[in-house]
Design a protein around this motif. Structure first.
Motif: not given
Length: 618
Positions: A22-25, A126-133, A140-143, A178-181
């Motif tokens: 809960n609260g992670s978006g 997922l965490t590693d993919l977001c950390a690279t970007r 990082r958490q939301l995307l 829009i673009q980040p998502n």
């Protein structure tokens, strides 16, 4: 870890469940997933399961995908997106044999030693993919949630263009979002296509099975129904899961109840200090001739009962929307039940009986919301709209809401100044035609005629204080006559007969409906034939009596512990309790088609197996 050679394979017929914190978006991403399937013409039925207290606790979002249009919970999960290590064991246990577990493989597999050999693992870093970007921790958490939607789109075959369109609609006017998502979604999509080609036996294919149906929450639909029905006053006190009814009503009034010429509001919405004050405000508004309602849940009804009794005995129109939740006491505020039937049917002390309407979906929340206001005026009494969290706070596919601008409100028996001037006899509690319903006047109708004193104590037919036994008996018996009149005014039950004549029947109501519809078909496919009757209101009409009389055994399917619908039937219809077999589900989750099917089939089989005769070998 050995994998089973068997895997679930299905097109447009499966259950996906997201396990998040809960609260992670995650909520918007999970809803994005569900809406994308709708845009591909495939019916879905999502359900949000969330905690009642603070951020950081487990939350789930379950999506039933079924191109045949079954919208109830099926039971079991085919694909679990497990994003919460705290609930790992529970989430794994829910998977069907041959199902799929998608998880964040950036970290070691939780509880690897307890992993089931009959499910398929889909590890996505997922965490590693977001950390690279991304560098911002919150971003990082939301995307990360949007990334897993992208991976699912690749594996399931969801059209990327559909997701892109939905993101554009979701963040309309917020170009920076829009673009980040979209980038996060495409990153997940490319990863899924590269590493998970044919890893999933579940697929989505475009269909045209949604049709003209709309996707709306029951609370929003009920608020629209009250607006359509002419309500101008809402008084409420916040309580889960009903608060969004008042919030939606305020939004719609801001759009449709503002005078275009003056800019003045033509409505009153009051957040009262408590439930007692809210029902008091609504009772006063109803007495003044306004159409008024309050929205609450079980604990709120408990606090309102004295005012409900006043409205019943003084015969004042009041509409109460009860979005039921788990009880008793605080119970399970964010779980669903159908456990307030008895408390609402007989709310208040003394001999009281109230009208209850049971909608099955948002369409009927809209229709019955307006109907409650009509009935409250026509019968001059409190009327309850008995919805629940499953209908109220979840989006559901339903038929479009029909708005007839030419529709007229049923204000019931209201005596006018002209009638009073003509010498018509006015007795506020006088039954003039045998239906138990007297005439009333609005305050200020006439300068010196048609006035009466409103009291909660006993009186005679002309509203004069009286403690005489005959006067009291006259009024309470007349209220019973009014209740009998209501039987023909409330929504009538809906019957569905089996293809073969049968001595078995099933009675059910409200949010049990979608699971019951599917169970009816499943039982018929097994050769178990039952007729069904969906009860839509209390008091029960003659059609309920006819259905009960024409069957030997009746399964009463409901979502509470104490078989409250069955109790009402036994009490009000004088039915032999042995004839009514309770089918009860009350753990706070919506009832499933599998539960109904298995339970009914087991009972029927037990009654049809020939008993072993004395001396016969077992």
């Amino acid at each position: 870890m050995p994998k089973s050679k068997v895997r679930i394979e299905s097109v447009n017929d499966f259950v996906v469940k997201f396990a998040n914190v809960n609260g992670s978006g995650s909520a918007s991403a999970n809803e994005l997933f569900a809406r994308s399937l709708l845009r591909m013409g495939v019916p879905v039925s999502p359900r949000n399961i969330f905690p009642s207290n603070i951020q950081g606790l487990p939350t789930w979002y379950e999506v039933r995908v079924n191109e045949h249009g079954y919208l109830g919970r099926r039971g079991g999960v085919d694909l679990m997106v497990a994003m919460n290590p705290q609930t790992w064991a529970q989430d794994v246990a829910e998977l069907e044999p041959g199902g799929y577990l998608m998880y964040d493989s950036s970290k070691p597999l939780p509880h690897a030693g307890a992993m089931r050999p009959d499910i398929h693992l889909l590890g996505v870093p997922l965490t590693d993919l977001c950390a690279t970007r991304y560098t911002d921790p919150r971003e990082r958490q939301l995307l990360k949630n949007i990334v897993y939607v992208g991976v699912l789109a690749a594996m399931l075959g969801i059209e990327p263009e559909v997701i892109a369109t939905l993101l554009g609609e979701q963040y309309k006017g917020k170009a920076k979002l829009i673009q980040p998502n979209l980038d996060a979604f495409m990153m997940g999509l490319h990863h899924g296509r590269e590493y998970f080609d044919d890893a999933l036996g579940l697929k989505v294919e475009r269909r045209d099975a949604v049709g003209a149906r709309i996707f709306i929450e029951g609370n929003a639909a009920a608020a629209l129904g009250c607006l359509y029905g002419g309500a101008t006053v809402c008084a409420w006190y916040p309580i889960t899961p009903s608060s969004s009814v008042a919030e939606a009503f305020q939004k719609y009034c801001g759009r449709y109840r503002v005078d275009k010429a003056t800019g003045k509001n033509r409505y009153a919405i009051v957040q009262a200090e408590d439930e007692i004050a809210s029902i008091g405000i609504v009772t006063g508004a109803g007495w003044n001739g306004a159409r008024a309602f309050t929205c609450t849940s079980g604990p709120g009804v408990s606090l309102m009962t004295e005012f409900i009794g006043l409205a019943y005995f003084a015969e004042i129109p009041v509409t109460i929307i009860n979005v039921q939740r788990g009880g008793p006491s605080t119970g399970m505020p964010t779980r669903t039940q159908q456990a307030d039937l008895i408390s609402c049917a007989y709310a208040s002390h003394g001999d009281t009986k109230h009208v209850l309407l049971f909608p099955e979906d948002p369409r009927e929340c809209f229709e019955f919301g307006a109907k409650c206001l009509d009935l409250a005026d026509r019968l001059q009494t409190p009327v309850f709209l008995m919805t629940d969290l499953d209908i109220g706070m979840n989006h559901r596919l339903c038929a479009p809401l029909e708005w007839d601008s030419a529709a007229l409100m049923d204000r019931g028996k209201v005596m006018t100044a002209a009638e009073l001037d003509a010498g018509r006899d006015f007795g506020r509690y006088l039954d003039v035609d045998g239906d138990g319903i007297p005439y009333r006047t609005y305050p200020g109708t006439h300068p010196d005629k048609g006035a009466y004193f409103t009291r909660g104590t006993t009186r005679d037919a002309y509203a004069r204080y009286s403690e005489a036994g005959p006067d009291y008996l006259y009024n309470v018996q007349r209220l019973l006559t009014k209740f009998e009149t209501a039987k023909e005014l409330v929504p009538q039950p809906v019957r569905r007969d089996a293809v073969k004549a049968t001595r078995y029947g099933a009675l059910y109501f409200g949010s049990t409906s979608p699971a019951m519809d599917e169970a009816f078909d499943a039982l018929q496919a097994q050769g178990v034939h039952i007729d069904t009757l969906r009860i839509r209101a209390f008091p029960f009409s003659a059609a309920v009596d006819d259905f009960i009389t024409s069957h030997d055994t009746l399964f009463v399917v409901e979502q509470n512990r104490d078989a409250q619908l069955r109790t009402l039937i036994v009490t009000e219809q004088a039915v032999n309790p042995a004839k009514l077999e309770p089918i009860l589900h009350y753990d706070g989750t919506p009832i499933t088609a599998r539960f109904i099917t298995d339970t009914v089939a087991r009972h029927v089989l037990a009654q049809t197996v020939a008993p072993i005769k004395k001396g016969q070998a077992a």
